[in-house]
Design a protein around this motif. Structure first.
Motif, PDB file in Angstrom:
ATOM      1  N   UNK A 103       0.842  -1.196   0.000  1.00  0.00           N
ATOM      2  CA  UNK A 103       0.000   0.000   0.000  1.00  0.00           C
ATOM      3  C   UNK A 103       0.875   1.242   0.000  1.00  0.00           C
ATOM      4  N   UNK A 104       0.342   2.313  -0.593  1.00  0.00           N
ATOM      5  CA  UNK A 104       1.009   3.600  -0.541  1.00  0.00           C
ATOM      6  C   UNK A 104       2.186   3.774  -1.476  1.00  0.00           C
ATOM      7  N   UNK A 105       2.497   2.756  -2.279  1.00  0.00           N
ATOM      8  CA  UNK A 105       3.599   2.850  -3.227  1.00  0.00           C
ATOM      9  C   UNK A 105       3.425   1.771  -4.296  1.00  0.00           C
ATOM     10  N   UNK A 106       4.181   1.926  -5.373  1.00  0.00           N
ATOM     11  CA  UNK A 106       4.176   0.911  -6.417  1.00  0.00           C
ATOM     12  C   UNK A 106       5.174  -0.184  -6.055  1.00  0.00           C
ATOM     13  N   UNK A 107       4.963  -1.386  -6.565  1.00  0.00           N
ATOM     14  CA  UNK A 107       5.943  -2.453  -6.309  1.00  0.00           C
ATOM     15  C   UNK A 107       7.290  -2.105  -6.930  1.00  0.00           C
ATOM     16  N   UNK A 108       8.351  -2.429  -6.206  1.00  0.00           N
ATOM     17  CA  UNK A 108       9.690  -2.299  -6.773  1.00  0.00           C
ATOM     18  C   UNK A 108       9.898  -3.456  -7.746  1.00  0.00           C
ATOM     19  N   UNK A 109      10.959  -3.396  -8.526  1.00  0.00           N
ATOM     20  CA  UNK A 109      11.262  -4.517  -9.410  1.00  0.00           C
ATOM     21  C   UNK A 109      11.470  -5.793  -8.599  1.00  0.00           C
ATOM     22  N   UNK A 110      12.115  -5.662  -7.452  1.00  0.00           N
ATOM     23  CA  UNK A 110      12.319  -6.814  -6.573  1.00  0.00           C
ATOM     24  C   UNK A 110      10.984  -7.358  -6.058  1.00  0.00           C
ATOM     25  N   UNK A 111      10.043  -6.467  -5.777  1.00  0.00           N
ATOM     26  CA  UNK A 111       8.709  -6.898  -5.343  1.00  0.00           C
ATOM     27  C   UNK A 111       8.037  -7.732  -6.436  1.00  0.00           C
ATOM     28  N   UNK A 112       8.117  -7.263  -7.688  1.00  0.00           N
ATOM     29  CA  UNK A 112       7.515  -8.012  -8.794  1.00  0.00           C
ATOM     30  C   UNK A 112       8.104  -9.423  -8.866  1.00  0.00           C
ATOM     31  N   UNK A 113       9.415  -9.509  -8.775  1.00  0.00           N
ATOM     32  CA  UNK A 113      10.104 -10.803  -8.866  1.00  0.00           C
ATOM     33  C   UNK A 113       9.646 -11.729  -7.746  1.00  0.00           C
ATOM     34  N   UNK A 114       9.631 -11.207  -6.533  1.00  0.00           N
ATOM     35  CA  UNK A 114       9.270 -12.023  -5.363  1.00  0.00           C
ATOM     36  C   UNK A 114       7.785 -12.394  -5.361  1.00  0.00           C
ATOM     37  N   UNK A 115       6.912 -11.410  -5.567  1.00  0.00           N
ATOM     38  CA  UNK A 115       5.475 -11.652  -5.465  1.00  0.00           C
ATOM     39  C   UNK A 115       4.933 -12.531  -6.587  1.00  0.00           C
TER      40      UNK A 115
ATOM     41  N   UNK B  48       6.919 -14.559  -8.334  1.00  0.00           N
ATOM     42  CA  UNK B  48       7.801 -15.730  -8.407  1.00  0.00           C
ATOM     43  C   UNK B  48       8.296 -15.938  -9.838  1.00  0.00           C
ATOM     44  N   UNK B  49       8.909 -14.879 -10.360  1.00  0.00           N
ATOM     45  CA  UNK B  49       9.403 -14.895 -11.738  1.00  0.00           C
ATOM     46  C   UNK B  49      10.899 -14.596 -11.751  1.00  0.00           C
ATOM     47  N   UNK B  50      11.596 -15.002 -12.808  1.00  0.00           N
ATOM     48  CA  UNK B  50      13.013 -14.653 -12.916  1.00  0.00           C
ATOM     49  C   UNK B  50      13.199 -13.174 -13.243  1.00  0.00           C
ATOM     50  N   UNK B  51      14.297 -12.618 -12.765  1.00  0.00           N
ATOM     51  CA  UNK B  51      14.569 -11.195 -12.953  1.00  0.00           C
ATOM     52  C   UNK B  51      14.690 -10.812 -14.419  1.00  0.00           C
ATOM     53  N   UNK B  52      15.130 -11.735 -15.270  1.00  0.00           N
ATOM     54  CA  UNK B  52      15.331 -11.378 -16.671  1.00  0.00           C
ATOM     55  C   UNK B  52      14.021 -11.043 -17.384  1.00  0.00           C
ATOM     56  N   UNK B  53      12.888 -11.383 -16.813  1.00  0.00           N
ATOM     57  CA  UNK B  53      11.608 -10.993 -17.418  1.00  0.00           C
ATOM     58  C   UNK B  53      11.364  -9.493 -17.284  1.00  0.00           C
ATOM     59  N   UNK B  54      12.088  -8.859 -16.381  1.00  0.00           N
ATOM     60  CA  UNK B  54      11.974  -7.411 -16.205  1.00  0.00           C
ATOM     61  C   UNK B  54      13.084  -6.689 -16.950  1.00  0.00           C
TER      62      UNK B  54
END
Length: 130
Positions: free
Chosen positions: A85-97, A99-105
């Motif tokens: 809440x109150x902010x957008x997901x960080x790139x690390x948040x996207x990866x963790x939440x 459950x994807x590899x970082x190279x997709x970003x």
């Protein structure tokens, strides 16, 4: 696959990338979402101006807004649960939440320490690591 939704405050257009000055965070989010979409991962993005019924129909988000107010947007929901809440997901948040590899970003999924020391250097060449 995890289902992610981002509920954003009222903006002048669906992405918020309009007007005289563009918020760099909105630009980053748009780039991340485009990259994920190209890799088959769709994330729903709802703007209070363009999709108010999505806020009403999502029970968790509706309750959140009624108790916390729209000032606390954006809200990120994964599989029906508010996770940020109150902010957008960080790139690390996207990866963790998601459950994807970082190279997709468009990021590398390894660090120089992943390369054996006897290979020399950090394992980077041509501006890309690993």
């Amino acid at each position: 696959m995890k289902k992610m939704q981002i509920f954003e405050p009222a903006m002048c257009c669906p992405t918020g990338l309009c007007g005289v000055s563009v918020d760099p965070e909105l630009l980053r989010i748009s780039a991340v979402l485009n990259s994920l979409k190209k890799n088959g991962i769709a994330i729903d993005r709802f703007n209070l101006t363009d999709a108010p019924m999505e806020f009403v129909n999502n029970q968790a988000v509706n309750q959140f807004i009624n108790t916390q107010g729209v000032e606390q947007l954006p809200v990120t929901v994964v599989d029906g649960e508010i996770v940020i809440t109150g902010r957008y997901p960080t790139n690390e948040d996207f990866i963790k939440l998601l459950q994807i590899p970082a190279n997709l970003l468009g990021e590398t999924s390894c660090t120089p320490k992943d390369k054996p020391e006897n290979e020399g250097g950090c394992g980077c060449s041509g501006g890309k690591c690993c």
